[in-house]
Design a protein around this motif. Structure first.
Motif, PDB file in Angstrom:
ATOM      1  N   ARG A 131      -2.851   9.834  -9.852  1.00 11.44           N
ATOM      2  CA  ARG A 131      -2.975   9.763  -8.533  1.00 11.44           C
ATOM      3  C   ARG A 131      -1.815  11.215  -8.362  1.00 11.44           C
TER       4      ARG A 131
ATOM      5  N   TRP B  33       0.941  -1.237  -0.120  1.00  8.97           N
ATOM      6  CA  TRP B  33       0.288   0.429   0.000  1.00  8.97           C
ATOM      7  C   TRP B  33       1.135   1.401  -0.224  1.00  8.97           C
ATOM      8  N   LEU B  34       2.252   1.027   0.589  1.00 10.02           N
ATOM      9  CA  LEU B  34       2.398   2.165   0.733  1.00 10.02           C
ATOM     10  C   LEU B  34       3.995   2.704  -0.783  1.00 10.02           C
ATOM     11  N   GLY B  35       3.545   1.672  -1.038  1.00  5.04           N
ATOM     12  CA  GLY B  35       4.084   1.658  -2.679  1.00  5.04           C
ATOM     13  C   GLY B  35       3.389   2.232  -3.674  1.00  5.04           C
ATOM     14  N   GLU B  36       2.555   2.317  -3.023  1.00  2.00           N
ATOM     15  CA  GLU B  36       1.277   1.726  -4.427  1.00  2.00           C
ATOM     16  C   GLU B  36       0.757   3.793  -4.849  1.00  2.00           C
ATOM     17  N   THR B  37       1.237   3.789  -6.326  1.00  2.00           N
ATOM     18  CA  THR B  37       0.768   4.896  -6.429  1.00  2.00           C
ATOM     19  C   THR B  37       0.010   5.055  -7.990  1.00  2.00           C
ATOM     20  N   GLY B  38      -0.822   3.839  -8.060  1.00  2.00           N
ATOM     21  CA  GLY B  38      -1.926   3.973  -9.274  1.00  2.00           C
ATOM     22  C   GLY B  38      -2.785   3.926  -8.282  1.00  2.00           C
TER      23      GLY B  38
ATOM     24  N   PRO C 293      -5.513   1.885  -5.914  1.00  2.00           N
ATOM     25  CA  PRO C 293      -5.415   0.908  -5.340  1.00  2.00           C
ATOM     26  C   PRO C 293      -6.582   0.150  -6.037  1.00  2.00           C
TER      27      PRO C 293
ATOM     28  N   ALA D 216       7.564   6.661  -3.369  1.00  2.00           N
ATOM     29  CA  ALA D 216       7.896   5.346  -4.325  1.00  2.00           C
ATOM     30  C   ALA D 216       7.359   6.282  -6.005  1.00  2.00           C
TER      31      ALA D 216
END
Lengths: 322, 464
Positions: free
Chosen positions: B318, A136-141, A143, B362
């Motif tokens: 995002r 989740w911390l690495g989620e850039t798009g 989810p 990230a």
């Protein structure tokens, strides 16, 4: 009164396979069917040995002229005086004779077997949570649920297969599967590794130690070796040095392979190592260098490059014109 | 070759310049299979004016044809041509001009290739290479002979006084089909190019490289060199005065050896880039604002700047990303797999209201991960890259953010003192906003790379 004697046949692992009650003072043992005790072992003669009780009531064994003979602890004898603790090697079978007077060990109290299931489940769910949190911390798009479920499922399957394999070994060597124990070993090991890897990534950024992030795989292999060692130790606390050597060799092999693979990949792609992950700026601990310091270090790379330039790749014709 | 329509044209990342040597392999080869009988499109009956023009072209073609050459590079072992270009004789004793890129295979690997000429009358023979000029993509070659027909340079064009709109004629051997003449317009020097190039509005094609472009009196104006793939009839010539200068040097030269060629290329690359970087410095920088930051962009006219944004992407990203990228137009052709001299400065302003600090970091990592040099790398041409990265404090702490910076460089194997360098910086002051800047320099001396990077990094600051 007739004294009862038990003749015990032992497997190669020295487990009692069968017990025979003898009431005569002579027992013949061999592969032929006219013996008192018949052994189905190709390395046993038709008439292999005879057990006799002498006048004092002590048992002894006599070789009846077999090829392989009878031996105790690897030493061959024609005649052996027996007591309850001597195991005769007859072919591949162990033979032990115990009389009614043999003193048995005291009764062991029924220990409550420790259950590892709570530990296993707690650590496993921690690992799951940590993995999902990291993702989740690495989620850039945007989810997506599937993005979280798929790795979770794969991980669960991996954990099940890995633990089952060790449980099977455990069942073979210790008699009980101890699934909970092996599952907790696996999940605690993985939990520690995940925390370590995460910490090393963050530290690499915070202290600006690129090398730390580059060599995280070393930690990974040590963690793997440690997990294997814990599993092996759970199989029995014997031959610990051998087990230590095995897992160290495993770690060394893994680290060597991965280092070679990485350097080979760098050589084919021509890329150098840089930090793979940035962290939020607040995590920076390292003091920021002055621009002049940064560019001095950058300028120093020139020597490295010029040295690399001298080492032309083989097959280049540049050697001819110098 | 590119199917981009004119109206929706955006600058793609790759180079769009096609050097016009006709290689047998690759995409150009397919162009060679194209010559089919002309389709039904009728040419139309010539008016009297065009009849006059075509009479001029006929006269020029007839008078200059004997001076034309086809320059072939043959694979020594197979004896077959590997690429072809054009050239033209400039002296009775056999000196001829062509493009460097036409002879580059031979120049860099004389053991593998040999150079041959073919004249319109069918005679052919060996060529020797006397001089090269990589900055202007020229080469002087010699063939054995005496009293050869040859061409002269147009003094008006050499003085740079030819008026725009003048009708000129490019000649050469396109796609190995035979010697042809193409009519077009002289459009003066390209204003936005550091290398001096004449813009020629006319169709020049692979294989015509190195051929002359002449006035209606048959005097040489320039040398065919390249065309833009993304336009129509946008072609380029090397100005004739460059060839005159190189010819003077070459007249007394013995054929170049490989060691000399390498040394000459090395020297010319260093000299060219030194001039180029001084010129960039000389033109100064303008400050552009990106959200709360400001960053420098070169004010030099030969940078081509384009903006990109991801706002229109679906699904809606995002993190919003707006970038401005400036490329130096044109580059140096060294070899088929080694094109150099390119400078690119990109600033990308990234911000997000949706991502948390870790997610935003990230997101930035993706751009930071591209920090090492571009993937076009061959072990034969370059060393592995070496990088240095650290946090960098601004010289003016009150006015600029701390940066995460990475410097990556690699050396050219064949040419001493020449490097590719990429410097990437990411601002480290906010949790959901950052400016990622990336400066890429190809074929640069280490000192010039340091100077320009210091200049750029020093100017990244908070908006005043």
């Amino acid at each position: 009164m007739e004294e009862v004697t038990w003749i015990e046949l032992l497997s190669r692992q020295r487990d009692v396979v069968s017990r025979h009650r003898a009431t005569t003072s002579t027992v013949t043992i061999g592969r032929a069917y006219d013996n008192d005790l018949v052994l189905d072992d190709p390395h046993v003669a038709a008439h292999h040995l005879r057990l006799c009780r002498d006048g004092d009531g002590a048992w002894f064994a006599e070789d009846l002229g077999s090829v392989n003979g009878i031996s105790v602890k690897g030493v061959r004898h024609e005649r052996v005086v027996l007591d309850g603790d001597i195991t005769l090697q007859v072919g591949q079978v162990g033979v032990r004779v115990r009389t009614a007077g043999y003193a048995v060990a005291a009764e062991a109290p029924l220990a409550r077997t420790q259950t590892y299931w709570p530990v296993a489940l707690i650590s496993l769910s921690l690992v799951f949570t940590l993995m999902l949190f990291q993702q989740w911390l690495g989620e850039t798009g945007e989810p997506k649920l599937i993005g979280y479920l798929t790795p979770l499922l794969l991980f669960a399957i991996l954990a099940a297969i890995w633990t089952s394999a060790w449980s099977v070994l455990s069942r073979i060597f210790t008699g009980s599967a101890r699934y909970g124990l092996h599952l907790s070993i696996f999940s605690i090991g993985l939990l520690l590794y995940t925390l370590c890897a995460q910490a090393s990534e963050v530290t690499a950024f915070a202290l600006s130690w690129t090398a730390l992030a580059t060599y995280t795989y070393v930690v990974g292999w040590f963690a793997f070796a440690a997990i294997c060692f814990a599993h092996l130790r759970a199989l029995g606390r014997v031959q610990i040095p051998l087990k230590v050597i095995c897992v160290i060799a495993l770690a060394a092999l893994g680290i060597t392979t991965e280092s070679l693979q990485q350097s080979d990949q760098r050589a084919t792609s021509g890329q150098s190592v840089t930090l793979r992950r940035l962290e939020p700026p607040v995590l920076r601990i390292a003091h920021a260098q002055a621009q002049t310091t940064f560019f001095t270090s950058a300028a120093n790379l020139r020597n490295t490059l010029d040295k690399a330039r001298e080492k032309a790749p083989s097959g280049n014709e540049s050697g001819n014109d110098e | 070759m590119t199917d981009r329509s004119l109206h929706s044209w955006r600058k793609p990342l790759g180079a769009l310049m096609l050097w016009l040597a006709c290689a047998v392999a690759g995409g150009v080869a397919s162009a060679q299979s194209l010559p089919q009988p002309a389709t039904a499109q009728s040419i139309g009956s010539p008016s009297s004016a065009s009849a006059e023009l075509s009479a001029t072209a006929e006269r020029i073609y007839a008078s200059t044809r004997p001076s034309l050459l086809q320059v072939r590079t043959l694979v020594e072992a197979a004896g077959r041509q590997s690429s072809v270009g054009s050239g033209f004789l400039v002296s009775a004793d056999g000196l001829a001009i062509t493009n460097y890129h036409v002879v580059s295979q031979y120049a860099l690997e004389p053991k593998t290739y040999r150079l041959e000429f073919a004249r319109p009358d069918g005679t052919h023979g060996a060529l020797s290479l006397l001089a090269i000029d990589i900055a202007d993509d020229l080469a002087v070659v010699r063939l054995e002979g005496a009293d050869l027909p040859h061409m002269d340079f147009d003094p008006v064009a050499v003085a740079g006084e030819l008026p725009r709109g003048e009708r000129i004629y490019a000649m050469g051997n396109p796609l190995d089909l035979g010697f042809t003449i193409v009519e077009g317009t002289y459009n003066g020097l390209v204003e936005r190019s550091y290398n001096e190039r004449v813009q020629f509005t006319g169709a020049i094609n692979p294989g015509m490289s190195g051929g002359p472009a002449v006035t209606d009196s048959g005097k040489v104006v320039g040398i065919n060199v390249a065309k833009r793939l993304d336009g129509e009839l946008v072609s380029f010539l090397v100005p004739g005065n460059k060839a005159v200068a190189l010819l003077e040097l070459a007249r007394k030269n013995a054929p170049l050896t490989l060691a000399q060629t390498r040394e000459v290329i090395d020297r010319q690359m260093l000299a060219w880039q030194s001039g180029f970087y001084k010129a960039i410095e000389g033109k100064g920088f303008r400050t552009t604002t990106f959200g709360p930051y400001q960053a420098p962009e070169s004010a030099a006219p030969w940078f081509d700047c384009w903006a990109r944004t991801n706002v229109e992407q679906t699904p809606k990203p995002r993190a919003q990303m707006d970038s401005s990228s400036c490329n130096s137009q044109g580059s140096l052709f060294i070899a088929e797999d080694l094109q150099s001299g390119h400078v690119e400065l990109t600033h990308t302003y990234v911000r997000s209201g949706e991502l948390n600090a870790f997610q935003f970091a990230a997101f930035l990592s993706r751009y930071y991960g591209l920090a090492s040099l571009a993937p076009s790398w061959s072990a034969k041409r370059m060393t592995q890259s070496e990088c240095h990265e650290d946090f960098v404090a601004p010289s003016d702490v009150a006015g600029a953010p701390v940066l995460r910076a990475v410097w990556c460089a690699r050396a050219y194997r064949d040419f001493a003192g020449v490097y590719d360098v990429a410097v990437t910086t990411v601002t480290q002051d906010r949790k959901n906003e950052a400016l990622v800047s990336r400066l890429t320099m190809q074929g640069v001396s280490y000192d010039d790379a340091l100077t320009l990077s210091k200049r750029v990094m020093g100017a990244i600051a908070w908006k005043k």
